[in-house]
Design an enzyme around this catalytic site. Structure first.
Site, PDB file in Angstrom:
ATOM      1  N   ASN A   1     -10.775  13.695  -5.300  1.00 40.40           N
ATOM      2  CA  ASN A   1     -11.877  13.242  -6.146  1.00 40.40           C
ATOM      3  C   ASN A   1     -12.097  14.117  -7.368  1.00 40.40           C
ATOM      4  O   ASN A   1     -12.447  13.619  -8.440  1.00 40.40           O
ATOM      5  CB  ASN A   1     -13.165  13.226  -5.318  1.00 40.40           C
ATOM      6  CG  ASN A   1     -13.013  12.413  -4.064  1.00 40.40           C
ATOM      7  OD1 ASN A   1     -12.729  11.227  -4.110  1.00 40.40           O
ATOM      8  ND2 ASN A   1     -13.160  13.057  -2.910  1.00 40.40           N
TER       9      ASN A   1
ATOM     10  N   HIS B   1     -17.160   9.758  -3.194  1.00 38.18           N
ATOM     11  CA  HIS B   1     -15.751   9.802  -3.576  1.00 38.18           C
ATOM     12  C   HIS B   1     -15.567   9.147  -4.941  1.00 38.18           C
ATOM     13  O   HIS B   1     -16.297   8.220  -5.298  1.00 38.18           O
ATOM     14  CB  HIS B   1     -14.905   9.034  -2.557  1.00 38.18           C
ATOM     15  CG  HIS B   1     -14.390   9.880  -1.436  1.00 38.18           C
ATOM     16  ND1 HIS B   1     -13.078   9.908  -1.058  1.00 38.18           N
ATOM     17  CD2 HIS B   1     -15.022  10.753  -0.620  1.00 38.18           C
ATOM     18  CE1 HIS B   1     -12.912  10.741  -0.052  1.00 38.18           C
ATOM     19  NE2 HIS B   1     -14.092  11.271   0.238  1.00 38.18           N
TER      20      HIS B   1
ATOM     21  N   GLU C   1     -12.623  18.139  -2.730  1.00 39.56           N
ATOM     22  CA  GLU C   1     -11.219  17.856  -2.450  1.00 39.56           C
ATOM     23  C   GLU C   1     -10.567  17.348  -3.723  1.00 39.56           C
ATOM     24  O   GLU C   1     -11.193  16.645  -4.523  1.00 39.56           O
ATOM     25  CB  GLU C   1     -11.096  16.816  -1.330  1.00 39.56           C
ATOM     26  CG  GLU C   1     -11.562  17.357   0.012  1.00 39.56           C
ATOM     27  CD  GLU C   1     -11.765  16.273   1.049  1.00 39.56           C
ATOM     28  OE1 GLU C   1     -12.337  15.217   0.700  1.00 39.56           O
ATOM     29  OE2 GLU C   1     -11.367  16.485   2.194  1.00 39.56           O
TER      30      GLU C   1
ATOM     31  N   THR D   1     -18.068  18.406  10.270  1.00 42.76           N
ATOM     32  CA  THR D   1     -17.450  17.181  10.783  1.00 42.76           C
ATOM     33  C   THR D   1     -16.926  17.429  12.194  1.00 42.76           C
ATOM     34  O   THR D   1     -16.733  18.567  12.621  1.00 42.76           O
ATOM     35  CB  THR D   1     -16.290  16.725   9.884  1.00 42.76           C
ATOM     36  OG1 THR D   1     -15.354  17.807   9.732  1.00 42.76           O
ATOM     37  CG2 THR D   1     -16.802  16.315   8.521  1.00 42.76           C
TER      38      THR D   1
ATOM     39  N   GLY E   1     -15.565  26.294   8.550  1.00 40.51           N
ATOM     40  CA  GLY E   1     -15.101  27.619   8.939  1.00 40.51           C
ATOM     41  C   GLY E   1     -16.249  28.546   9.258  1.00 40.51           C
ATOM     42  O   GLY E   1     -17.359  28.391   8.721  1.00 40.51           O
TER      43      GLY E   1
ATOM     44  N   ARG F   1      -9.608  15.160  18.447  1.00 39.90           N
ATOM     45  CA  ARG F   1     -10.073  15.170  17.067  1.00 39.90           C
ATOM     46  C   ARG F   1     -11.006  13.995  16.770  1.00 39.90           C
ATOM     47  O   ARG F   1     -11.909  14.124  15.955  1.00 39.90           O
ATOM     48  CB  ARG F   1      -8.874  15.124  16.107  1.00 39.90           C
ATOM     49  CG  ARG F   1      -7.922  16.292  16.270  1.00 39.90           C
ATOM     50  CD  ARG F   1      -6.707  16.141  15.385  1.00 39.90           C
ATOM     51  NE  ARG F   1      -7.063  16.167  13.974  1.00 39.90           N
ATOM     52  CZ  ARG F   1      -7.222  17.283  13.269  1.00 39.90           C
ATOM     53  NH1 ARG F   1      -7.082  18.455  13.850  1.00 39.90           N
ATOM     54  NH2 ARG F   1      -7.533  17.228  11.997  1.00 39.90           N
TER      55      ARG F   1
END
Length: 323
Positions: free
Chosen positions: A101, A30, A98, A186, A169, A272
């Site tokens: 970052n 990050h 993302e 994840t 996905g 989750r």
């Protein structure tokens, strides 16, 4: 999690984890933390070099984005250097990125389909550069998103690091099976994860490879503490990201995440992220993921109680798992 801990502490925790029975380390890449209160964001390649020196297991970035902040050729050089220093231990995790970052370099932030296309082209550049460098020859690349003039890596191990592609996905998972050495994803609903593993295997078969011989890696966030109440406090305070039921890839600032975190409630973690003080519940949770077909799981306990977490899981959780 390099957003939570100073780099020296993170390296020490990696070393401590190995002493308690863990066999490898995944470190986040990050530029900024998710939340201002997390307070850190060290450069992952510097930290990985130190982790390699202080541990004996596998290690890699989970995941790096060789498409905006850093050109894929530079990522390939960093990865090849670590693989040369620590033979057989380093792997390269690649993701599509993302905005939190990647927007810092001031480029246009594209929609998801373009980010994914850039990621797979970056994988092509990296693997092409690895293969040519092992053969002692130069290579070039001129594609829709990246250019690389004729060159090679002058520090290159005899065997290239494995390139693992991150996906959430089914379409991207299938492409990863065709284009990469392995899969990273994840935690989430079990049925979604089972579908990702299956689609990855489809892509591998289409490229003439056996998915069972390829790494299928899971990054799993959990919240363990001595009591259920403390575990939930840690989840809400340190990792409300795990309860956000919307895409996070376009959010640009830790302060924006801080505002959104105020909407997260305990029930948002259900299905989750596991929040529990019971080691047996965590062991069953991990075993179910292993049974889905993952052969490697990297655990992120979201609280600051890292030393106690490593002690308890090393004693009460890891010994009971079946590969």
């Amino acid at each position: 999690m390099l957003e939570q801990f100073p780099p020296s502490d993170a390296v020490a925790y990696a070393e401590l984890a190995e002493r308690h029975g863990f066999s490898g380390t995944m470190a986040t890449d990050h530029f900024q933390p998710w939340l201002p209160q997390q307070g850190q964001s060290a450069h992952v390649w510097s930290v990985l070099g130190a982790i390699g020196a202080r541990t004996r297991g596998d290690f890699g970035p989970g995941v790096t984005t060789p498409t905006f902040r850093t050109h894929p050729a530079v990522v390939a050089q960093a990865s090849a250097t670590l693989a040369s220093m620590y033979p057989g231990r380093h792997w390269l995790g690649i993701g599509s990125g993302e905005a939190l970052n990647e927007h810092v370099v001031g480029e246009y932030w594209p929609e998801a389909h373009e980010r994914i296309a850039r990621m797979f082209e970056a994988v092509e550049v990296i693997r092409k550069l690895f293969a040519a460098s092992i053969a002692g020859r130069e290579v070039r690349h001129h594609g829709p998103h990246f250019r690389m003039e004729t060159t090679r890596l002058w520090t290159m191990p005899p065997v290239a690091p494995q390139v693992l592609v991150a996906t959430n996905g089914p379409v991207t998972a299938r492409r990863a099976g065709k284009a990469a050495d392995g899969l990273i994803t994840t935690g989430g609903p079990y049925d979604r994860l089972a579908a990702l593993v299956a689609r990855f295997a489809e892509g591998a078969r289409e490229s003439g490879r056996d998915a069972s011989a390829m790494p299928r890696v899971l990054q799993l966030h959990v919240s363990w503490a001595e009591t259920d109440a403390e575990a939930m406090r840690n989840a809400l305070t340190e990792w409300p990201i795990g309860g956000m039921r919307f895409s996070r890839s376009d959010i640009r600032s830790p302060f924006e995440f801080e505002q959104l975190a105020r909407t997260v409630r305990p029930e948002d973690f259900e299905g989750r992220m596991l929040v529990s003080s019971d080691p047996d519940v965590h062991r069953a949770h991990l075993q179910r993921h292993l049974d889905l077909g993952f052969d490697r799981i990297y655990l992120h306990n979201v609280g600051r109680n890292q030393q106690r977490f490593l002690e308890v899981f090393g004693r009460d959780v890891l010994p009971g798992l079946r590969a």
